[in-house]
Design an enzyme around this catalytic site. Structure first.
Site, PDB file in Angstrom:
ATOM      1  N   ASP A 227       0.825  -1.218   0.000  1.00 21.67           N
ATOM      2  CA  ASP A 227       0.000   0.000   0.000  1.00 21.67           C
ATOM      3  C   ASP A 227       0.856   1.263   0.000  1.00 21.67           C
ATOM      4  O   ASP A 227       2.086   1.190   0.018  1.00 21.67           O
ATOM      5  CB  ASP A 227      -0.966  -0.008   1.200  1.00 21.67           C
ATOM      6  CG  ASP A 227      -0.238  -0.154   2.528  1.00 21.67           C
ATOM      7  OD1 ASP A 227       0.981   0.060   2.574  1.00 21.67           O
ATOM      8  OD2 ASP A 227      -0.897  -0.496   3.530  1.00 21.67           O
TER       9      ASP A 227
ATOM     10  N   ASN B 199      -7.330  -0.705  14.318  1.00 21.16           N
ATOM     11  CA  ASN B 199      -8.766  -0.872  14.019  1.00 21.16           C
ATOM     12  C   ASN B 199      -8.999  -2.184  13.259  1.00 21.16           C
ATOM     13  O   ASN B 199     -10.057  -2.389  12.681  1.00 21.16           O
ATOM     14  CB  ASN B 199      -9.269   0.311  13.177  1.00 21.16           C
ATOM     15  CG  ASN B 199      -8.484   0.453  11.888  1.00 21.16           C
ATOM     16  OD1 ASN B 199      -7.526  -0.289  11.651  1.00 21.16           O
ATOM     17  ND2 ASN B 199      -8.872   1.405  11.050  1.00 21.16           N
TER      18      ASN B 199
ATOM     19  N   HIS C   2      -7.375  -3.104  10.562  1.00 16.29           N
ATOM     20  CA  HIS C   2      -7.143  -3.037   9.112  1.00 16.29           C
ATOM     21  C   HIS C   2      -5.924  -3.855   8.700  1.00 16.29           C
ATOM     22  O   HIS C   2      -5.041  -4.126   9.499  1.00 16.29           O
ATOM     23  CB  HIS C   2      -7.044  -1.577   8.615  1.00 16.29           C
ATOM     24  CG  HIS C   2      -5.757  -0.890   8.901  1.00 16.29           C
ATOM     25  ND1 HIS C   2      -5.586   0.471   8.754  1.00 16.29           N
ATOM     26  CD2 HIS C   2      -4.541  -1.347   9.327  1.00 16.29           C
ATOM     27  CE1 HIS C   2      -4.355   0.799   9.052  1.00 16.29           C
ATOM     28  NE2 HIS C   2      -3.695  -0.272   9.413  1.00 16.29           N
TER      29      HIS C   2
ATOM     30  N   GLU D 171      -9.768  -0.825   5.215  1.00 16.00           N
ATOM     31  CA  GLU D 171     -10.301  -0.287   6.458  1.00 16.00           C
ATOM     32  C   GLU D 171     -11.611  -1.002   6.837  1.00 16.00           C
ATOM     33  O   GLU D 171     -12.204  -1.703   5.997  1.00 16.00           O
ATOM     34  CB  GLU D 171     -10.568   1.216   6.265  1.00 16.00           C
ATOM     35  CG  GLU D 171      -9.319   2.031   5.932  1.00 16.00           C
ATOM     36  CD  GLU D 171      -8.386   2.233   7.132  1.00 16.00           C
ATOM     37  OE1 GLU D 171      -8.144   1.280   7.898  1.00 16.00           O
ATOM     38  OE2 GLU D 171      -7.882   3.352   7.302  1.00 16.00           O
TER      39      GLU D 171
END
Ligand code: PGA
Length: 246
Positions: free
Chosen positions: A67, A136, A138, A143
């Site tokens: 990413d 979170n 991810h 996400e």
């Protein structure tokens, strides 16, 4: 999904680096996709050492970056470009034809996604994917709420990602979007390794392993992958109810 537990970060990283070295020895044209970040940092250093010391031929290796932060230049020390150039490409002197990273400055980010999808198809798929986990849940910039079927895409970053992400930069940076390889590719990858270390990851690891499989907690996708491996140290395993073999 299998869980492999290690005493500490050093042992976990050593295992991962050895695994990649052996995979390259067995398949010199291996397609390796890696995340950047704090978790895989030592794996990268050990991988470079082991490949060099072991006189391994990595000239046919293909490397894909998982990413990148959208609109961040590659010269920014917190970018994924910078990380991989410093940690992998420069020390191994990889040829530029061997690695593929998203150009997060491109005007047409959709076309960046198509390019990555095409590379993955043309190379015959990803052999090994190594990822971390965000606070979170991810993976990459997939996400919470991201479809488990999506290919490379541009993501609106979650508030947690934007605030935790500040740790990579020298000063405050405005983060908005990310570009990432998606879960459709993860599911088609032959072997996926999710690494986590330290007590701050204990809660998200518990959810990954024991929680429901849901797009609202992206890392739970690992439970669906028949060749998915969770590599954790004792601290990251500390809240999980089961005790895992070391
Ligand atoms: P970290 O990042 O390895 O720096 O903890 C993990 C992630 O956000 O994917």
């Amino acid at each position: 999904m299998q869980i492999l537990r290690f005493k500490n970060y050093e042992e976990l990283s050593g295992y991962m680096a050895d695994f990649i070295v052996n995979a390259i020895k067995n398949k010199p044209n291996l397609v390796l996709c890696m995340a950047s970040g704090s978790t895989p940092a030592l794996t990268c250093d050990l991988l470079v050492q082991k490949l060099k010391n072991g006189k391994v031929d990595y000239s046919k290796l293909t490397f894909l970056g998982l990413d990148e932060w959208v609109r961040l230049p590659p010269t920014n020390t917190g970018s994924c470009h910078y990380f991989f150039h410093k940690k992998i490409f420069e020390p191994l002197q990889l040829s530029s034809s061997q690695y593929f990273l998203f150009d997060a400055l491109a005007d047409d980010l959709k076309s960046e996604c198509s390019k990555m999808d095409k590379v993955i198809t043309e190379k015959g798929g990803i052999d090994i994917m190594i990822v971390g986990i965000g606070m979170n849940g991810h993976i990459g910039f997939n996400e919470p709420g991201t479809s488990f079927a999506v290919l490379s895409h541009v993501a609106e970053l979650d508030e947690i990602t934007k605030s935790v992400g500040q740790k990579y930069f020298d000063g405050p940076v405005e983060l908005g979007k990310g570009i990432t390889i998606g879960f459709g590719h993860l599911m088609n990858t032959k072997k996926v390794f999710l690494m986590a270390n330290g007590s701050k990851k204990a809660e998200v690891i518990k959810k990954t392993i024991e929680g429901p499989v849901t797009e609202n907690f992206p890392a739970s996708i690992m439970q669906k992958h028949s060749n998915g491996f969770i590599l954790i140290d004792d601290e990251a395993a500390s809240l999980s109810s089961k005790s895992y073999e070391g």
